[in-house]
Enzyme design. Structure first.
Site: not given
Length: 494
Positions: A195, A329, A400, A448-449
């Site tokens: 990413e 996603y 992902e 999560e970031w």
């Protein structure tokens, strides 16, 4: 409002089985080092940009010496950088519990595992001065434990240094070579970057990800991407020239993309949808496949988009990829807008709107926990078909995919584990992948970031309040049954 897409031609049965896929199709899970490892200052690991981002107020950085930029002191966390004020110092303690987690991967029946190698565990100073043998030993232990469980694996190396002025081969090539030399006898699939879009936009334009920069949003993200593309080509060159023949592996990169569906049949909306994909996929893939950035980006960005020299173009084309990873996603409805009022310069330059509703007000799909994630199964089929057609049918790994639940502190563990919605998500997305073949996914809950611990993507629930114990969700057990290929389950409702 958008004109609703005719979904009749995209209707796919939700019934999907292991036999729906070729026998060579590999199913796996994915994690990222900072999100799960913890042990942030153990094993002689150096600080990375996310340690700095979650620990420090402001942008002060205290070097131990001119040659080694080690972090000498920390201040209290600026909770505004991460939603719940948390960080990855412990994360879910994979650093100490990796054997337990690998046991889970094997028990669930997955045969592939994409994990990342923390740059700062390999080179604590970030400069390639000296390899950290404790970091090498940690990842050797992970790789050997995976092989004991007959789990194949591909490894994203990480993102290159985030200074936009770093030359393509100065540091990333050294880091990549250290990984090839120490792990390549067993690792057969390498992912250089994961990413890179997020590093460039969220890290160097919007500033919500590490290193949190937004001072030069019209220039810096494009410089960062420029050097990421060249860093990838450098790593591929090192591997092919020095290691591929003896080790017999493959190397690629992973890019993320939401599908862009045109708002209407109007040409301007169709062009805008294509431009949106150019600003996601084409930004990184076109240079490696065609030798330059997409024309639509050059038209909108002008001189803010860097140029490649003839030598760099040839270098990229010679060192593109053996396979391509796609992180997907969700999807959006795209409409052309001349005067874009988006807060981010990155989106203003694209001259478009990203909508989530059709003209009748119906959402494009149900929303998951995160406000950016709408469940749109047909989007993954369209994305895969687009990539296959534009980039000459590359070997593709979906590196992902998944959806998140809210971390509901009031819900019982039993209720959280019974994740029927995630089961439905995977079934519908997998069914569309099977259809794309004819024409996954995260292992653990994690840090999560910028959302911290407020969102849960994992097949395995991690009890943050009780010793980080692992509990497989219903979706994990569904995958276990799915991967066994039990034909007796055909036709039965989940």
């Amino acid at each position: 409002m958008a004109q609703k897409l005719n979904l009749d031609n995209l209707a796919v049965s939700a019934d999907v089985y292991r036999s729906s896929f070729p026998s060579t199709f590999t199913f796996g899970v994915a994690t990222s080092a900072y999100l799960i490892e913890g042990g942030w200052n153990e094993g002689k690991k150096g600080p990375n940009i996310w340690d700095k981002f979650t620990h420090l107020q402001g942008i002060s950085f205290l070097p131990c010496s001119l040659s080694q930029r080690r972090l000498c002191s920390l201040t209290l966390c600026d909770s505004g950088k991460v939603l719940d004020g948390s960080n990855g110092d412990v994360a879910v303690d994979h650093y100490h519990r990796y054997k337990e987690d690998i046991e889970l991967i094997g028990a669930l029946g997955f045969t592939a595992y994409r994990f990342s190698i923390s740059w700062s565990r390999i080179f604590p100073d970030g400069l390639g001065t000296e390899v950290n043998e404790e970091g090498i030993a940690f990842y050797n232990n992970i790789i050997n434990s995976l092989l004991e469980k007959a789990v194949r694996h591909s490894l994203p190396l990480g993102s290159p240094p985030t200074s936009p002025g770093i030359h393509r081969g100065d540091y990333f090539g050294l880091y990549a070579e250290a990984c090839f030399a120490n792990f390549g006898d067993r690792v057969k699939h390498w992912i250089t970057l994961n990413e890179p879009l997020q590093t460039s936009v969220n890290g160097h334009c919007i500033g919500i990800f590490a290193p949190g920069r937004n001072e030069k949003p019209l220039i810096e993200p494009y410089l960062v991407s420029h050097h990421q593309v060249l860093a990838h080509a450098t790593a591929v060159s090192v591997y092919r020239s020095k290691y591929k023949e003896s080790q017999g592996g493959q190397i690629g990169l992973s890019v993320d993309c939401e599908w862009a569906e045109a708002n209407s049949e109007k040409m301007e909306d169709k062009v805008a949808a294509g431009r949106r994909i150019d600003f996601q996929l084409g930004w990184f893939l076109d240079p490696l496949f065609f030798g330059d950035y997409p024309a639509s980006m050059r038209q909108k960005l002008g001189d803010n988009l860097p140029t490649f020299t003839p030598e760099e173009k040839e270098f990229m084309l010679q060192n593109s990829w053996d396979f391509l990873g796609i992180n997907h996603y969700t999807s959006r409805i795209i409409a052309h807008v001349s005067n874009n009022e988006a807060e981010s310069d990155f989106y203003k330059a694209q001259e478009l709107e990203r909508n989530v509703e059709w003209e009748d007000g119906e959402p494009i799909g149900d929303r998951a926990a995160s406000d950016w994630l709408y469940i749109v199964p047909w989007g993954i089929r369209k994305t895969l078909n687009y990539v296959s057609q534009k980039y000459n049918h590359p070997s593709i790994f979906i590196t992902e995919n998944g959806m998140d639940d809210e971390d509901d502190g009031s819900a019982s563990i039993h209720d959280m584990l019974d994740d029927k919605r995630r089961v439905a998500y995977f079934k519908s997305y997998l069914a569309n992948v099977a259809e794309a073949i004819k024409d996954a996914w995260s292992l653990l809950d994690n840090f999560e970031w910028a959302q911290g611990f407020t969102k849960r993507f994992g097949l395995v629930y991690v009890d943050y309040k009780n010793g980080l114990t692992r509990h497989p969700n219903s979706s994990a057990y569904w995958f276990m049954k799915f991967l066994k290929g039990d034909e007796d389950n055909k036709g039965k409702k989940e």
